[in-house]
Design a protein around this motif. Structure first.
Motif, PDB file in Angstrom:
ATOM      1  N   HIS A  99      -0.759  64.806  10.331  1.00 42.10           N
ATOM      2  CA  HIS A  99      -1.098  64.847   8.912  1.00 42.10           C
ATOM      3  C   HIS A  99      -2.480  64.241   8.690  1.00 42.10           C
ATOM      4  O   HIS A  99      -3.067  63.653   9.597  1.00 42.10           O
ATOM      5  CB  HIS A  99      -0.033  64.134   8.075  1.00 42.10           C
ATOM      6  CG  HIS A  99       0.267  62.735   8.530  1.00 42.10           C
ATOM      7  ND1 HIS A  99       1.247  62.445   9.454  1.00 42.10           N
ATOM      8  CD2 HIS A  99      -0.301  61.559   8.213  1.00 42.10           C
ATOM      9  CE1 HIS A  99       1.283  61.144   9.674  1.00 42.10           C
ATOM     10  NE2 HIS A  99       0.345  60.584   8.942  1.00 42.10           N
ATOM     11  N   LEU A 100      -3.014  64.418   7.498  1.00 45.11           N
ATOM     12  CA  LEU A 100      -4.363  63.980   7.179  1.00 45.11           C
ATOM     13  C   LEU A 100      -4.391  62.487   6.873  1.00 45.11           C
ATOM     14  O   LEU A 100      -3.510  61.957   6.193  1.00 45.11           O
ATOM     15  CB  LEU A 100      -4.913  64.756   5.985  1.00 45.11           C
ATOM     16  CG  LEU A 100      -5.046  66.270   6.180  1.00 45.11           C
ATOM     17  CD1 LEU A 100      -5.424  66.941   4.856  1.00 45.11           C
ATOM     18  CD2 LEU A 100      -6.083  66.590   7.256  1.00 45.11           C
ATOM     19  N   ALA A 101      -5.430  61.822   7.359  1.00 48.17           N
ATOM     20  CA  ALA A 101      -5.566  60.385   7.153  1.00 48.17           C
ATOM     21  C   ALA A 101      -7.028  60.045   6.858  1.00 48.17           C
ATOM     22  O   ALA A 101      -7.874  60.925   6.731  1.00 48.17           O
ATOM     23  CB  ALA A 101      -5.069  59.634   8.391  1.00 48.17           C
ATOM     24  N   GLY A 102      -7.302  58.752   6.769  1.00 50.31           N
ATOM     25  CA  GLY A 102      -8.637  58.327   6.404  1.00 50.31           C
ATOM     26  C   GLY A 102      -8.880  58.545   4.912  1.00 50.31           C
ATOM     27  O   GLY A 102      -7.946  58.760   4.137  1.00 50.31           O
ATOM     28  N   ARG A 103     -10.152  58.492   4.504  1.00 49.87           N
ATOM     29  CA  ARG A 103     -10.471  58.678   3.089  1.00 49.87           C
ATOM     30  C   ARG A 103     -10.006  60.041   2.591  1.00 49.87           C
ATOM     31  O   ARG A 103      -9.571  60.182   1.449  1.00 49.87           O
ATOM     32  CB  ARG A 103     -11.976  58.515   2.860  1.00 49.87           C
ATOM     33  CG  ARG A 103     -12.348  58.447   1.390  1.00 49.87           C
ATOM     34  CD  ARG A 103     -13.756  57.933   1.186  1.00 49.87           C
ATOM     35  NE  ARG A 103     -14.768  58.897   1.600  1.00 49.87           N
ATOM     36  CZ  ARG A 103     -15.629  58.714   2.597  1.00 49.87           C
ATOM     37  NH1 ARG A 103     -15.592  57.596   3.302  1.00 49.87           N
ATOM     38  NH2 ARG A 103     -16.522  59.630   2.900  1.00 49.87           N
ATOM     39  N   LEU A 104     -10.071  61.057   3.460  1.00 53.51           N
ATOM     40  CA  LEU A 104      -9.601  62.390   3.091  1.00 53.51           C
ATOM     41  C   LEU A 104      -8.109  62.366   2.754  1.00 53.51           C
ATOM     42  O   LEU A 104      -7.684  62.878   1.712  1.00 53.51           O
ATOM     43  CB  LEU A 104      -9.869  63.367   4.233  1.00 53.51           C
ATOM     44  CG  LEU A 104      -9.221  64.759   4.125  1.00 53.51           C
ATOM     45  CD1 LEU A 104      -9.721  65.477   2.881  1.00 53.51           C
ATOM     46  CD2 LEU A 104      -9.517  65.571   5.391  1.00 53.51           C
ATOM     47  N   GLY A 105      -7.303  61.793   3.623  1.00 57.99           N
ATOM     48  CA  GLY A 105      -5.865  61.744   3.397  1.00 57.99           C
ATOM     49  C   GLY A 105      -5.499  60.951   2.148  1.00 57.99           C
ATOM     50  O   GLY A 105      -4.624  61.351   1.371  1.00 57.99           O
ATOM     51  N   ILE A 106      -6.177  59.828   1.939  1.00 55.03           N
ATOM     52  CA  ILE A 106      -5.915  58.997   0.766  1.00 55.03           C
ATOM     53  C   ILE A 106      -6.318  59.727  -0.510  1.00 55.03           C
ATOM     54  O   ILE A 106      -5.607  59.689  -1.524  1.00 55.03           O
ATOM     55  CB  ILE A 106      -6.674  57.662   0.883  1.00 55.03           C
ATOM     56  CG1 ILE A 106      -6.088  56.814   2.020  1.00 55.03           C
ATOM     57  CG2 ILE A 106      -6.625  56.893  -0.438  1.00 55.03           C
ATOM     58  CD1 ILE A 106      -4.662  56.386   1.812  1.00 55.03           C
ATOM     59  N   THR A 107      -7.457  60.420  -0.475  1.00 52.84           N
ATOM     60  CA  THR A 107      -7.938  61.141  -1.659  1.00 52.84           C
ATOM     61  C   THR A 107      -6.988  62.264  -2.038  1.00 52.84           C
ATOM     62  O   THR A 107      -6.674  62.463  -3.217  1.00 52.84           O
ATOM     63  CB  THR A 107      -9.343  61.705  -1.395  1.00 52.84           C
ATOM     64  OG1 THR A 107     -10.241  60.621  -1.117  1.00 52.84           O
ATOM     65  CG2 THR A 107      -9.861  62.468  -2.603  1.00 52.84           C
ATOM     66  N   VAL A 108      -6.522  63.023  -1.045  1.00 51.48           N
ATOM     67  CA  VAL A 108      -5.570  64.105  -1.311  1.00 51.48           C
ATOM     68  C   VAL A 108      -4.266  63.540  -1.867  1.00 51.48           C
ATOM     69  O   VAL A 108      -3.699  64.068  -2.832  1.00 51.48           O
ATOM     70  CB  VAL A 108      -5.308  64.918  -0.030  1.00 51.48           C
ATOM     71  CG1 VAL A 108      -4.125  65.862  -0.216  1.00 51.48           C
ATOM     72  CG2 VAL A 108      -6.557  65.706   0.359  1.00 51.48           C
ATOM     73  N   THR A 109      -3.774  62.453  -1.283  1.00 54.78           N
ATOM     74  CA  THR A 109      -2.537  61.829  -1.744  1.00 54.78           C
ATOM     75  C   THR A 109      -2.667  61.337  -3.177  1.00 54.78           C
ATOM     76  O   THR A 109      -1.767  61.547  -4.009  1.00 54.78           O
ATOM     77  CB  THR A 109      -2.165  60.651  -0.817  1.00 54.78           C
ATOM     78  OG1 THR A 109      -1.977  61.141   0.517  1.00 54.78           O
ATOM     79  CG2 THR A 109      -0.898  59.964  -1.282  1.00 54.78           C
ATOM     80  N   ARG A 110      -3.791  60.695  -3.473  1.00 54.77           N
ATOM     81  CA  ARG A 110      -4.001  60.190  -4.837  1.00 54.77           C
ATOM     82  C   ARG A 110      -4.085  61.336  -5.836  1.00 54.77           C
ATOM     83  O   ARG A 110      -3.516  61.264  -6.936  1.00 54.77           O
ATOM     84  CB  ARG A 110      -5.269  59.346  -4.879  1.00 54.77           C
ATOM     85  CG  ARG A 110      -5.543  58.722  -6.253  1.00 54.77           C
ATOM     86  CD  ARG A 110      -6.670  57.723  -6.206  1.00 54.77           C
ATOM     87  NE  ARG A 110      -7.894  58.320  -5.718  1.00 54.77           N
ATOM     88  CZ  ARG A 110      -8.531  57.918  -4.624  1.00 54.77           C
ATOM     89  NH1 ARG A 110      -8.042  56.935  -3.897  1.00 54.77           N
ATOM     90  NH2 ARG A 110      -9.652  58.506  -4.249  1.00 54.77           N
ATOM     91  N   ALA A 111      -4.768  62.415  -5.463  1.00 55.71           N
ATOM     92  CA  ALA A 111      -4.909  63.557  -6.364  1.00 55.71           C
ATOM     93  C   ALA A 111      -3.562  64.224  -6.621  1.00 55.71           C
ATOM     94  O   ALA A 111      -3.262  64.631  -7.750  1.00 55.71           O
ATOM     95  CB  ALA A 111      -5.896  64.560  -5.779  1.00 55.71           C
ATOM     96  N   MET A 112      -2.742  64.350  -5.578  1.00 53.74           N
ATOM     97  CA  MET A 112      -1.419  64.940  -5.750  1.00 53.74           C
ATOM     98  C   MET A 112      -0.549  64.084  -6.667  1.00 53.74           C
ATOM     99  O   MET A 112       0.229  64.599  -7.481  1.00 53.74           O
ATOM    100  CB  MET A 112      -0.737  65.119  -4.390  1.00 53.74           C
ATOM    101  CG  MET A 112      -1.376  66.173  -3.507  1.00 53.74           C
ATOM    102  SD  MET A 112      -0.514  66.359  -1.912  1.00 53.74           S
ATOM    103  CE  MET A 112       1.077  67.027  -2.472  1.00 53.74           C
ATOM    104  N   THR A 113      -0.678  62.767  -6.541  1.00 49.54           N
ATOM    105  CA  THR A 113       0.089  61.856  -7.387  1.00 49.54           C
ATOM    106  C   THR A 113      -0.376  61.945  -8.837  1.00 49.54           C
ATOM    107  O   THR A 113       0.435  62.020  -9.761  1.00 49.54           O
ATOM    108  CB  THR A 113      -0.050  60.419  -6.862  1.00 49.54           C
ATOM    109  OG1 THR A 113       0.363  60.359  -5.493  1.00 49.54           O
ATOM    110  CG2 THR A 113       0.805  59.457  -7.680  1.00 49.54           C
TER     111      THR A 113
END
Length: 233
Positions: free
Chosen positions: A120-134
């Protein structure tokens, strides 16, 4: 019941710099040969073989043989989660050790910007996607990670199937070792990462786990999740 001796023995599997380095390398989700890991860690083949034997016996790695080659990978997603979360807690608070070379600095920056954590995606990319989905109501984090009804519909519209989970959770949080916040893992995180790579939204760069968002990916993530492309660069 697990005894203190059992716990100490298990913890000792990662209490070695070479074995810890193998575990971190294998977070890319691929199967590596013993020789590849030996070169990665800068150790002799015989030393690598000894360490790998301990990791396999301890249940952290699985192995298979094809011809002359011995391939190893992390045993499962639970092991990947363990390694990533231990890595998140391993470093003391404050600034990290300064990079020793320009190459090391560039690689560290790329890994922090975006990488894969197992599948799965991690780093700033993974966090940004997770935050946007939330933020968009596709994912809930208030009572643990869970896709909302809108979230499952979003995956369906994207053409990303979420069936075949088996015992694997649909969504779970994985503590990011560079951002120190959770990113999306589980089946949904894995399928989204695979879709991002297959669709050309992201490409792997270098020999590590780092990924880079392409112009097509910037456009897709902006359209689908409202993510500012500048955050991904």
């Amino acid at each position: 019941m697990t005894s203190s001796r059992d716990l100490a023995a298990f913890a000792a599997l990662l209490a070695d710099e070479t074995r810890a380095g193998f575990a971190l390398a294998l977070l890319d989700g691929r199967a590596w040969t013993a020789g590849e890991l030996a070169r990665h860690a800068g150790v002799a083949a015989s030393t690598a073989s000894e360490h790998l034997g301990k990791l396999v016996s301890g249940g952290l790695l699985s192995q298979e043989r094809q011809g002359r080659h011995r391939y190893v990978r992390l045993a499962d997603e639970r092991v990947a989660q363990l390694v990533e979360e231990v890595a998140a807690y391993a470093g003391p608070p404050g600034p990290a050790r300064p990079p020793r070379s320009l190459r090391e600095s560039t690689a560290a920056a790329a890994m922090a910007r975006g990488r894969t954590c197992y599948d799965h995606l991690a780093g700033r990319l993974g966090i940004t996607v997770t935050r946007a989905m939330t933020t968009r109501g596709l994912l809930r984090q208030d009572t643990g990670f869970a896709l909302t009804e809108a979230g499952t519909g979003w995956f369906a519209e994207l053409g990303v199937p979420l069936d075949g989970a088996g015992r694997r959770p649909l969504a779970r949080g994985c503590l990011d070792w560079t951002e120190r916040r959770p990113h999306l893992a589980g089946l949904a995180g894995a399928r989204l990462c695979r879709h991002a790579l297959d669709s050309g939204w992201c490409v792997r760069i270098g020999s590590e786990r780092a990924v880079k968002v392409t112009p097509d990916g910037e456009q897709a993530l902006h359209t689908l999740l409202g993510i500012d492309p500048a955050i991904l660069r």
